[in-house]
Design a protein around this motif. Structure first.
Motif, short mmCIF file in Angstrom:
data_model
loop_
_atom_site.label_atom_id
_atom_site.label_comp_id
_atom_site.label_asym_id
_atom_site.label_seq_id
_atom_site.Cartn_x
_atom_site.Cartn_y
_atom_site.Cartn_z
N GLY A 126 49.33 64.07 25.49
CA GLY A 126 47.97 63.84 25.96
C GLY A 126 47.52 62.41 25.74
N ILE A 127 46.39 62.06 26.38
CA ILE A 127 45.86 60.70 26.24
C ILE A 127 45.35 60.46 24.82
CG2 ILE A 127 44.09 59.09 27.06
CD1 ILE A 127 44.26 60.42 29.77
N SER A 128 44.76 61.48 24.23
CA SER A 128 44.20 61.32 22.88
C SER A 128 45.28 60.99 21.85
CB SER A 128 43.45 62.60 22.46
OG SER A 128 44.34 63.71 22.45
N GLY A 129 46.52 61.39 22.15
CA GLY A 129 47.61 61.12 21.22
C GLY A 129 47.95 59.65 21.10
N LEU A 130 47.46 58.86 22.06
CA LEU A 130 47.75 57.42 22.03
C LEU A 130 46.75 56.64 21.20
CD1 LEU A 130 48.71 56.81 25.77
CD2 LEU A 130 50.24 56.87 23.80
N TRP A 131 45.68 57.29 20.78
CA TRP A 131 44.65 56.55 20.04
C TRP A 131 44.69 56.91 18.56
CZ3 TRP A 131 42.18 52.47 19.32
CH2 TRP A 131 41.07 52.41 18.48
N ASN A 132 44.81 55.88 17.73
CA ASN A 132 44.78 56.06 16.29
C ASN A 132 44.25 54.79 15.65
OD1 ASN A 132 46.18 55.83 13.44
ND2 ASN A 132 46.14 58.01 13.97
N PRO A 133 43.05 54.82 15.07
CA PRO A 133 42.44 53.60 14.52
C PRO A 133 43.30 52.91 13.46
CG PRO A 133 40.82 55.37 14.66
CD PRO A 133 42.16 55.98 14.95
N ALA A 134 43.91 53.71 12.59
CA ALA A 134 44.73 53.12 11.52
C ALA A 134 45.93 52.36 12.11
CB ALA A 134 45.21 54.21 10.56
N ALA A 135 46.58 52.96 13.12
CA ALA A 135 47.72 52.31 13.76
C ALA A 135 47.28 51.04 14.46
CB ALA A 135 48.36 53.27 14.76
N PHE A 136 46.10 51.07 15.08
CA PHE A 136 45.58 49.89 15.76
C PHE A 136 45.38 48.74 14.77
CE2 PHE A 136 42.22 47.15 17.33
CZ PHE A 136 42.58 46.96 18.66
N VAL A 137 44.79 49.05 13.64
CA VAL A 137 44.53 48.01 12.64
C VAL A 137 45.85 47.43 12.11
CG1 VAL A 137 43.64 47.58 10.31
CG2 VAL A 137 42.29 48.92 11.93
N ILE A 138 46.79 48.30 11.79
CA ILE A 138 48.06 47.82 11.22
C ILE A 138 48.83 46.97 12.22
CG2 ILE A 138 50.31 48.54 10.36
CD1 ILE A 138 48.89 51.07 9.26
#
Length: 246
Positions: free
Chosen positions: A26-38
């Motif tokens: 799903g599209i939601s599986g691509l969003w993760n704030p922690a992964a974005f920051v790292i």
């Protein structure tokens, strides 16, 4: 506008989002704030540590070339140089003085002004080549900023995945958290590899190609201006410069 770059970005998004949907994440599986920051913030931090301020500013300035490349009409430039050589043979080098002020390209304007001023051909070559190679080196260094980001991003994605798995290991007693935790861990890897291979490395390659093409065009300009200064036949000048196209 470079249509191929726009199409490439659209297809990259379709590949990433479409693949996630088709795989069931799903599209939601691509969003993760922690992964974005790292990954994203970490990549920016790494490149800032590596890059001098002047080079980083130049990188920000030329990134638009990916979608709006600088105008490069080599055939038109050759036509101008041949026309100038004809004028110079008929009216002398001073007959080109009116052309200098009408030129928008600073490099071309500077070179033609030296020809009009009667500077020795060898001196013209030396001065223009110093400027040419200096600008080329600065632009290539700026393009390599995105290449560097493309190198760092996958590694930071792995770091994000490891940190996510460490968090999962702390929740082994709660099976309901294992699945989402592992999925979030691997999202960081997707960010790193995806950003590098779908955006950053292709952007760097395109920018380096544009810089090399611009350098080649300016080398052609140097040869043409020197030929005018030496009073060569316009037909010979045209034949020589056409070699840069082919």
């Amino acid at each position: 506008m470079d249509r191929l770059s726009v199409i490439g970005v659209v297809l990259a998004l379709i590949a990433l989002v479409g693949g996630s949907v088709l795989k069931g994440a799903g599209i939601s599986g691509l969003w993760n704030p922690a992964a974005f920051v790292i990954v994203i913030v970490g990549t920016i931090a790494s490149i800032l540590l590596q890059t001098p301020m002047a080079t980083f500013k130049r990188a920000l300035k030329i990134v638009r070339w990916v979608f709006q490349p600088p105008a490069q009409d080599t055939t038109s430039v050759i036509g101008k140089i041949v026309e100038w050589s004809t004028t110079a043979r008929k009216q002398g080098l001073l007959g080109l003085e009116a052309e200098v002020q009408s030129l928008e390209d600073p490099f071309l304007r500077k070179g033609l002004q030296m020809v009009v001023d009667g500077v020795e051909p060898e001196s013209i070559r030396q001065m223009l080549e110093i400027e040419l190679h200096g600008q080329s080196d600065r632009d290539l260094s700026a393009a390599k900023v995105f290449e560097g980001m493309g190198i760092y991003a996958p590694t930071l994605g792995i770091i994000g995945a490891v940190l996510g798995l460490m968090a999962v290991m702390k929740n082994l007693a709660d099976p309901s958290k294992l699945g989402p935790g592992i999925a979030a861990a691997f999202t960081a890897t997707i960010y790193g590899i995806g950003a590098a291979n779908l955006m950053l490395l292709p952007m760097a390659s395109k920018l380096k190609g544009l810089v090399n093409h611009q350098t080649q065009e300016r080398e052609m300009i140097v040869e043409g201006l020197i030929a005018i200064a030496q009073g060569e036949n316009p037909r010979n000048i045209e034949a020589r410069l056409n070699g840069f196209i082919h």
